[in-house]
Design an enzyme around this catalytic site. Sequence first.
Site, PDB file in Angstrom:
ATOM      1  N   GLU A 188      10.513  61.047  72.421  1.00 38.61           N
ATOM      2  CA  GLU A 188      10.239  61.046  71.136  1.00 38.61           C
ATOM      3  C   GLU A 188      10.299  62.308  70.583  1.00 38.61           C
ATOM      4  O   GLU A 188      10.685  62.691  69.393  1.00 38.61           O
ATOM      5  CB  GLU A 188       8.730  60.760  70.847  1.00 38.61           C
ATOM      6  CG  GLU A 188       8.481  59.108  71.058  1.00 38.61           C
ATOM      7  CD  GLU A 188       8.448  58.674  72.739  1.00 38.61           C
ATOM      8  OE1 GLU A 188       8.483  59.402  73.591  1.00 38.61           O
ATOM      9  OE2 GLU A 188       8.505  57.354  72.746  1.00 38.61           O
ATOM     10  N   HIS A 222      -1.507  50.724  71.814  1.00 39.04           N
ATOM     11  CA  HIS A 222      -0.954  50.155  70.809  1.00 39.04           C
ATOM     12  C   HIS A 222      -1.638  49.708  69.403  1.00 39.04           C
ATOM     13  O   HIS A 222      -1.489  48.960  68.980  1.00 39.04           O
ATOM     14  CB  HIS A 222      -0.257  48.707  71.345  1.00 39.04           C
ATOM     15  CG  HIS A 222       0.701  48.830  72.410  1.00 39.04           C
ATOM     16  ND1 HIS A 222       0.108  48.915  73.838  1.00 39.04           N
ATOM     17  CD2 HIS A 222       2.082  49.073  72.625  1.00 39.04           C
ATOM     18  CE1 HIS A 222       1.255  49.020  74.836  1.00 39.04           C
ATOM     19  NE2 HIS A 222       2.254  49.132  73.936  1.00 39.04           N
TER      20      HIS A 222
END
Length: 672
Positions: free
Chosen positions: A405, A474
């Site tokens: 990322e 999540h």
Amino acid sequence: MSITAGHEELGLEDKQLIEMYRLMLMARRMDDRMWALNRQGRAPFVVGSSGHEAIQVASVMALDRANDWLLPYYRDMGVALAWGTPPLDVFLGVFARKTDPMSGGRQLPNHWSDTDRRVLTQSSCIGTQYPHAAGIAHGLTIQGVPGIVVVYGGEGSTSEGDWHEAMNWAGIHRLPLIFIIENNQYAISVPTSEEVAGSLAKRAEGYGFPGVTIDGNNPLVVYKAVKEAADRARNGGGPSLIEAETYRYYAHTSDDDDRLYRSREEVETWKKRDPVMAIRQYLIEQRLLSETDERTIDEELNAELVKAVADAEGAPRADEPYARVYANPIVPSTAVTEPEPATEGPSVNMITAVNRALHDVMEIHDDTVVFGEDVAGEKGGVFKATQRLTADFGEERCFNTPIAESVIVGAAVGMGASGLRPIPEIQFADYIHPAFDQIVSEVARIHYRSDGKWTCPIVIRTPYGAGIHGALYHSQSIEAYYAHVPGLKVVVPSTPADVKGLLFSAVEDPDPVLFLEPKKLYRLAKGPYPEGDWRVPLGKAAIRKSGRDLTILAYGAMAHFAVEAGEQLAVAGVDAEIIDLRSLKPLDWPTIDASVKKTSRVLIVHEDNEFVGYGAELAAQIADKTFEWLDAPVRRYALGDIPAMPYAQEMEELAYPNVDGIVSRATALAAW
Ligand SMILES: Cc1ncc(C[n+]2csc(CCOP(=O)(O)OP(=O)(O)O)c2C)c(N)n1
């Protein structure tokens, strides 16, 4: 040390060699002068380059000043000078003056930046420049622009993940990029043996490209290695790594005491291999430098230096700490025109809207590129947000990335600098944290720290939030971390029309925007998707229902819950005004202000944690600015003090803010 190889064999003309010497000497003299200024109390902080001149000057002389891009680090005075930076500009930075062209007095000295010469602004963070370099090289390749990229750093910086992520990215895409590592044996006090496992240069092999270790004090050796790597990069041969062995003469910076970790004997031994002396000696042996030449060079350098110091010290003081945070400054929402709510267009759900909006934006703006984990090809993203983008726009404009990322965001910075408008995707907001440094220290500060010279026109899309049984990793809401950061804009669309309108505005805004997609709504929220031109301005809230009894402030999935609650409240006789903020930074204060003055009661709803959440800022501003209009305490309804959503459905239902919870709190507040 003496130089033996001949310069002619390298294609270097005599006058180029003399210029090399002149620049190396200039770098040395300037460095000495900076340290003297520091000791005289005239320059608060300096960082030295003495000892590194051969790598710095000779590497630049092997490059193309008209097309190549450089990312030098703080020790690279020689790089900057050889690339064309006037000494005055360097000293304006030393004295932190208003006219300092690198940062307008905002950054420490030697933090290079130059839009005209394609030197991207640098931070003080070790290693963050490498993903930018990969992004620029990638951007040049995509745009078919000539030029290669050269990025510099110390050996200590190769321990950072950003270095490895950028090496990997460069290797995968075979980018025209050279990594030059100036190994001066210490990272502050830490010797290379405690910093680097195995061979530094050989690491390149693992990433699929050549790496060499060279004598960094011999300018001809440096020139040869960089020339070879540059030729390879220009001819499509991909990246290279050059580890150049050297030594710094001064302490790490003016704040460091190097006697605590290295001996005087060691310093003196290295000084016997001095690069400036070595090239001087070579020039004399080649009969290219007479005593008179030397004297002339010396006098000219001194005169230039004396003038540069005097002019810089006398330059106006920096006095605008609040200027240039944004390229498109934040203005009150009352000065922004808002389109009428969307009623026309096919009814779609949010994920379809995201996909269509990406198609539309890529169609209209051919400088946009989309990349992220799993975004390309048939799959088109784990939520299918990017489906058919590769098929419709090609592999160069929608491509997969490694699971890294930090480089996803860092490469976007570089691509943005190279002239593209990148739209990177972070697969889940929960996994944005590895990119926190790139977003906070780089993305958000590029405009400010370069005194407005560089922009960072990127839009980072990411699905966020709970309500889909995604458990601890999540489900996270991350807006508070980023809304806190000056220089960044943060939006949260909650309808298909807003997805399109805000995406267009975000892409067209010169500032970086974090585009948070409430994934609970991906398939839940439906509405018209406006065809044709459609923009929702950043910083404009939407009043989803007007009312008189209380104001409910929400965004994302909670805006939908609030609307549902508003309908139930109306049946029970409570007339709530529902405001969907849509844009968290800039915040639409005038709309909130007007509503609070009408209803005198406020309930704030968000699914992020309550403690130091976004609602805390709203509550503080309301209390601060509209205290005398309030008839009840400002209430918040948010996630309690738990890390994120537990997986078990029963637990998620207990923790997740819901419609009933909004109704009961609003009812109590209305009756206060
Ligand atoms: C991410 C980060 N961690 C720590 C620091 C503090 N720091 C500044 S310079 C430095 C050493 C860097 O060593 P190296 O990369 O070898 O370059 P050199 O200074 O030796 O040229 C450290 C630890 C920093 N600026 N950034």
